[in-house]
Scaffold this active site. Structure first.
Site, mmCIF file in Angstrom:
data_model
loop_
_atom_site.group_PDB
_atom_site.id
_atom_site.type_symbol
_atom_site.label_atom_id
_atom_site.label_comp_id
_atom_site.label_asym_id
_atom_site.label_seq_id
_atom_site.Cartn_x
_atom_site.Cartn_y
_atom_site.Cartn_z
ATOM 1 N N LEU A 13 -5.938 13.010 -3.517
ATOM 2 C CA LEU A 13 -5.598 12.692 -4.903
ATOM 3 C C LEU A 13 -6.405 11.533 -5.446
ATOM 4 C CD1 LEU A 13 -1.696 12.969 -4.763
ATOM 5 C CD2 LEU A 13 -3.331 14.692 -5.537
ATOM 6 N N GLY A 14 -6.769 10.620 -4.599
ATOM 7 C CA GLY A 14 -7.509 9.449 -5.060
ATOM 8 C C GLY A 14 -7.960 8.611 -3.889
ATOM 9 N N ARG A 15 -8.859 7.713 -4.181
ATOM 10 C CA ARG A 15 -9.421 6.867 -3.133
ATOM 11 C C ARG A 15 -9.606 5.472 -3.703
ATOM 12 N NH1 ARG A 15 -12.382 7.956 1.620
ATOM 13 N NH2 ARG A 15 -12.091 10.171 1.167
ATOM 14 N N GLY A 16 -9.147 4.476 -2.969
ATOM 15 C CA GLY A 16 -9.260 3.100 -3.423
ATOM 16 C C GLY A 16 -9.982 2.238 -2.415
ATOM 17 N N GLN A 17 -9.878 0.921 -2.649
ATOM 18 C CA GLN A 17 -10.576 -0.022 -1.782
ATOM 19 C C GLN A 17 -9.966 -0.063 -0.391
ATOM 20 O OE1 GLN A 17 -10.656 -3.962 -3.384
ATOM 21 N NE2 GLN A 17 -11.813 -4.838 -1.670
ATOM 22 N N TYR A 18 -8.641 0.177 -0.309
ATOM 23 C CA TYR A 18 -7.947 -0.030 0.969
ATOM 24 C C TYR A 18 -7.401 1.266 1.582
ATOM 25 C CZ TYR A 18 -8.103 -4.902 -0.476
ATOM 26 O OH TYR A 18 -8.523 -6.138 -0.884
ATOM 27 N N VAL A 50 -5.339 8.446 -0.890
ATOM 28 C CA VAL A 50 -4.055 9.025 -1.253
ATOM 29 C C VAL A 50 -4.182 10.548 -1.204
ATOM 30 C CG1 VAL A 50 -2.250 9.186 -3.000
ATOM 31 C CG2 VAL A 50 -3.520 7.053 -2.721
ATOM 32 N N LYS A 57 -0.145 7.733 1.119
ATOM 33 C CA LYS A 57 -1.225 6.753 1.088
ATOM 34 C C LYS A 57 -1.592 6.396 2.520
ATOM 35 C CE LYS A 57 -2.464 2.268 -0.915
ATOM 36 N NZ LYS A 57 -1.981 1.123 -1.734
ATOM 37 N N ASP A 102 -1.157 -7.341 -9.779
ATOM 38 C CA ASP A 102 -2.261 -6.392 -9.946
ATOM 39 C C ASP A 102 -1.892 -5.333 -10.981
ATOM 40 O OD1 ASP A 102 -4.793 -5.436 -9.501
ATOM 41 O OD2 ASP A 102 -4.243 -4.211 -7.779
#
Length: 964
Positions: free
Chosen positions: A647-652, A655, A670, A766
């Site tokens: 679904l998504g990708r972040g810094q840490y 998902v 996550k 944040d």
């Protein structure tokens, strides 16, 4: 097969049990480390320690090996259960009731097969050898064996009379994979001499984690069996009991049959696994051999089920299927009681971890409060004492006339009373002759001095009282709050072992009015004073008659003293005393306050160190243990979540979507892989704070967590956080377009979510577009509480997304107003209706330039589409002074007002649009009507012309016809 499946289950159980034992050890050690560090008092450490009940409960689950206690209606049923468990016939199977009772049997792991007799732990006192092996010859020692000889299992009458051999336990050692996992199998004795198998079961339970497997061979329970089960339920109400219905053996089965024939019969009854048969045609699957059909399990009678449910209470009555069948252990066999033990142990540990974390947060709050409020208390005490000192000095310096009048009024009012008191006064330590004469002049002076002390003392007390009445106003105005403030400071200081005296200095200052002294002052002439003294000396010289010491003499002496008082000089004397005492008390107070401040400053340095250790060492360690314990519990209950599309990708982390997990659907998972200890600690703290937040409609709920220890070949496990899955984030929604009122509603939802976090003592830190998720109705929820912490637990870290970060974040000293600042930036995007960077940030060519721009206080520009009220709200939220930013409780009603006004304006615009459309339609209709009327008129005129032409043509025709 069933036995293999059971081995897998116990491997999982033992692995999880070892994990829990490690967590228990580390938890106890962590708490003891906190105590040894000296950061907390003994009482505080006692509050976070595991209670005796918790330790006892954990020891009951994790302290000993798992033990399957096989019990049943007869020895044949118990032997069938053991055979099915191990997948091999170890105990003799006697289809009919044996003539001799069976001794207790314990099966445990050994490298080679062995059989021996040992004394039980509750052996008779005269044996003095509990746990020792008896040197007796058994039939199993005489020849190789596959099944333990029946003679070694049974106890004959002669053996029963021997208390040592009769109470011995038959120890059977097997190199079986199930036993290698630490499992013990104990077969309860049958027809024991002491009456019931409970006598054997009782001493066994404290040493192991027991699970009773009760083999049912007959359709009814005997009276003795019912009695034994009732006693078991009464004595051990929480002991898990599994009831297993064993198959009936055919009439042809006998223990005298060869082992091969017994094996075939047991395989056909599915007690033993069938041997693998080779496929004669591996290349032709259609010709594969079909195994012979196996008999179906026999249905158990409904009456027996009701007895176990209603009479004994071991089972819970549930809606029954049409056919009640008690199946023997199948391949999908799971030891649910084992899982319940692990769940109970992990829950106990997690409760202890959460209790410690709550206490740590409370202690950190107390420390932060002390660090903030102590300097303010000292400053307040200094200011208030200075005001009190100046006010009291004003009384002494500027109100001398008032004091002089007080003295004059007091003297006039007390004169007669003082003369009467003097006349009735009885001298002390002075010898007076019976007629009132004195012996010598020295005693006359003593009498005069005592009368003087009487008069002056009375005047001193009354004048002091009058002055105190004026000072009491100051006492009420200054002393109450100031004294409480000083008492709190002294209390904090005494906690360090110091004993300040600052309160005494304050009392001396306020009580200075009570300590003024009235002094006797003669006339202003020194010569007159000398003349009076010479008269007294002459009056007492030898040859002169001594004065008569009577009431008149006393009154005269008192009157002379009162008349000699000078109000002016007395006032000056009193004021001088007052000022001197005030100054001394003031200096003493400042000195004591300075000492107190130094002591408290030293204490605050220590407190800051304690708070830092709690925030960076103690709390993260317990939070990580809490994450592991709750993740293990979730893993046992619900298993590993199935990861679908990304679904998504972040810094840490990444998902993933997940259709369902733990009864929740749909879910988002996550996946995070901590790289080092700091990342582990941050993740654990995030998990704790997120999990501890009560469920709220504006916060994305965290449903659970699982740690995948197989990720990265076990070197870097992955943490899976399972939460509710929503439709999209605010970034994507604004990018694809949202109506203005919908965006305003989202802003209101975000405000409510932040307010809820602040009400829980948490700061998000944040707030940004991608951390706001929308459901299918475009209602917003806050997510990603990775930087969310209580104010007291924040260590001043610089965290967040640059353009949403308040300038004070770079200083390390900030509070929850940073969320208000971030909301102001978020509101700019909401009002702008696009996701492009503000112009001032878009001009930054590197991340360092962007950070410098934010640090200097750069703000987004005003766009033409902004309403004035929205722009004002943004500016207030991102004000550089945190104290000037509005509270979210004030922001929310302003957003509601803006929404109401815009909604009303849009409604009015829609009404105007409708009216304009109606007007345009009416005008168009009128034009059409006019056109129709004109056409009708033209038609009528044309008709008239045609009719005229026809009439003229008719007349012409008539004329022609007439002519013709």
């Amino acid at each position: 097969m069933a036995a293999e499946g059971l081995v897998v289950e116990f491997q999982k159980f033992n692995k999880n049990a070892r994990h829990l034992r490690r967590l228990q050890r580390e938890t106890i050690q962590s708490i003891e480390d906190v105590g040894l560090s000296g950061n907390l008092s003994e009482d505080q450490v006692a509050e976070i320690r595991l209670s005796e009940g918790e330790v006892r409960a954990l020891r009951g689950v994790l302290g000993g090996p798992t033990c399957l206690v096989v019990w049943g209606q007869d020895a044949c049923g118990k032997a069938l259960v053991v055979t099915r468990l191990l997948g091999e016939q170890v105990l003799p199977i006697v289809p009919h009731a044996p003539t001799q009772p069976w001794r207790p049997i314990r099966l445990k792991h050994a490298q080679t097969r062995s059989v021996s007799l040992t004394l039980p732990d509750d052996a008779p006192p005269e044996t003095e050898g509990a746990g020792y092996e008896l040197a007796l010859s058994l039939q199993a020692h005489q020849r190789p064996w596959g099944t333990v000889p029946r003679a070694d299992v049974e106890v004959d009458q002669q053996t029963q009379q021997d208390p040592v051999v009769g109470s011995a336990v038959l120890e059977v050692g097997l190199n079986h994979p199930l036993l290698r996992e630490g499992l013990q199998v104990v077969v309860a004795p049958s027809d024991s001499s002491d009456g019931s198998p409970l006598a054997f079961l009782g001493p066994l339970l404290p040493e192991v984690l027991p699970i009773v497997v009760y083999a049912i061979s007959r359709d009814e329970l005997s009276d003795q069996e019912l009695t034994d089960l009732r006693e078991l339920k009464k004595v051990h109400p929480t002991l898990p009991v599994l009831f297993i219905r064993v198959p009936r053996l055919p009439e042809t089965f006998s223990d005298d049959l060869p082992e091969s024939e017994q094996h075939d019969i047991l395989c056909n009854l599915r007690v033993l696994p069938s041997p693998a048969r080779p496929d004669p045609h591996p290349q032709t699957p259609d010709h594969a051999l079909t195994p012979s059909p196996r008999p179906h399990p026999q249905p158990a009678p409904l009456q027996l089920y009701r007895v176990l449910c209603d009479t004994l209470g071991f089972l819970t009555r549930t809606p029954l299927p049409k056919k009640i069948r008690w199946r023997f252990m199948e391949q999908s066999y799971h030891v649910d009681s084992e899982l319940s033990h692990l769940i109970h142990a992990s829950t106990l540990l997690n409760q202890a971890h959460n209790r410690c974390m709550r206490k740590f947060i409370l202690y950190a709050f107390d420390m932060a409060r002390e660090i903030q409020i102590t300097p303010r208390r000292i400053s307040y005490a200094r200011e208030k004492e200075a005001e009190l000192y100046e006010s009291l000095m004003d009384i002494a310096s500027r109100k001398q006339d008032e004091i002089r009048n007080v003295i004059a009024d007091t003297v006039a009012k007390l004169k007669e009373d003082l003369l009467d008191k003097a006349a009735a006064y009885e001298f002390k330590d002075v010898e007076v002759l019976p007629q009132g004469d004195l012996v010598n002049s020295r005693e006359v002076r003593q009498c005069t001095t005592q009368i003087q002390e009487l008069v002056i003392g009375s005047l001193n007390a009354e004048v002091g009282r009058q002055l105190v009445d004026r000072v009491d106003v100051m006492r009420e105005s200054y002393l109450g709050t100031l004294q409480r403030c000083l008492e709190n400071l002294e209390k904090d200081c005494r906690a360090c072992g110091e004993h300040p005296q600052i309160g005494d200095a304050l009392k001396q200052m306020v009580n200075a009015a009570y300590q003024v002294e009235v002094t006797v002052t003669t006339s202003s002439s020194v010569l007159r004073s000398l003349w009076e003294k010479m008269k007294q000396i002459v009056a007492t010289m030898p040859g002169r008659a001594p004065p008569v010491i009577d009431a008149d003499w006393k009154r005269k002496v008192a009157s002379d003293i009162i008349m000699s008082l000078s109000e002016t000089r007395l006032t000056k004397s009193i004021c001088a005393q007052f000022r001197e005492r005030l100054k001394n008390s003031h200096d003493s107070f400042l000195g004591s306050l300075k000492v107190l401040e130094a002591q408290l400053t030293s204490r605050l340095v220590k407190t800051e160190g304690q708070q830092t250790r709690i925030k960076k060492v103690d709390a993260p360690k317990l939070a990580r243990l809490s994450l592991e314990s709750t993740s293990l519990r979730d893993m046992i209950l619900f298993g590993m979540p199935r990861l679908d599309r990304e679904l998504g990708r972040g810094q840490y982390g990444v998902v993933y979507s997940c259709e369902a997990w733990g009864g929740y659907r749909p879910c988002a998972v996550k996946s995070l892989v901590p790289l080092d200890e700091k990342h582990w600690n941050d993740l654990a703290m995030e998990f704790h704070y997120t999990r501890s937040v009560p469920e709220h409609e504006r916060i994305v709920a965290l449903r659970g967590s699982v740690i995948d220890h197989t990720y990265g070949q076990g070197e870097s496990p992955a943490v899976l956080l399972i939460m509710d899955r929503l439709t999209r984030d605010l970034y994507s929604a604004i990018k694809h377009g949202l109506d203005w009122l919908v965006r305003l509603q989202i802003a209101l939802d975000v405000t409510q979510g932040i307010r809820f976090l602040h009400s829980q003592g948490l700061v998000h830190r944040d707030i940004k577009l991608k951390n706001v998720l929308l459901d299918k109705h475009n209602r917003a929820k806050l997510t990603d509480l990775g930087f969310c912490k209580p104010e007291a637990m924040m260590s001043g870290s610089i965290v967040g997304t640059p353009i949403h970060m308040a300038p004070e974040l770079f200083t390390g000293h900030y509070d929850n107003s940073v969320d208000v600042y971030a909301f102001g930036i978020l509101f700019w995007y909401i009002c702008a209706g696009h996701v492009r960077l503000p112009l001032i940030f878009e001009q930054c060519h590197s991340k360092d330039q962007l950070w410098n721009c934010v640090r200097k206080g750069a703000r987004p520009e005003k766009l033409p589409v902004f309403e004035e009220k929205c722009w004002d709200l943004m500016q207030e939220c991102w004000d550089g002074d945190p104290a000037k930013r509005p509270l979210l409780g004030d922001v929310e009603p302003r957003l509601v007002e803006i929404m109401a006004m815009d909604s009303k304006r849009q409604e009015e615009e829609r009404e105007k649009a409708k009216e304009q459309v109606a007007k345009d339609l009416l005008e168009e209709q009128n034009v059409q009507d006019c056109t129709i009327d004109s056409a009708i008129d033209a038609t009528e005129q044309m008709g008239c012309l045609v009719r005229g032409s026809l009439s003229h043509l008719g007349n012409s025709l008539q004329y022609i016809s007439g002519t013709l």
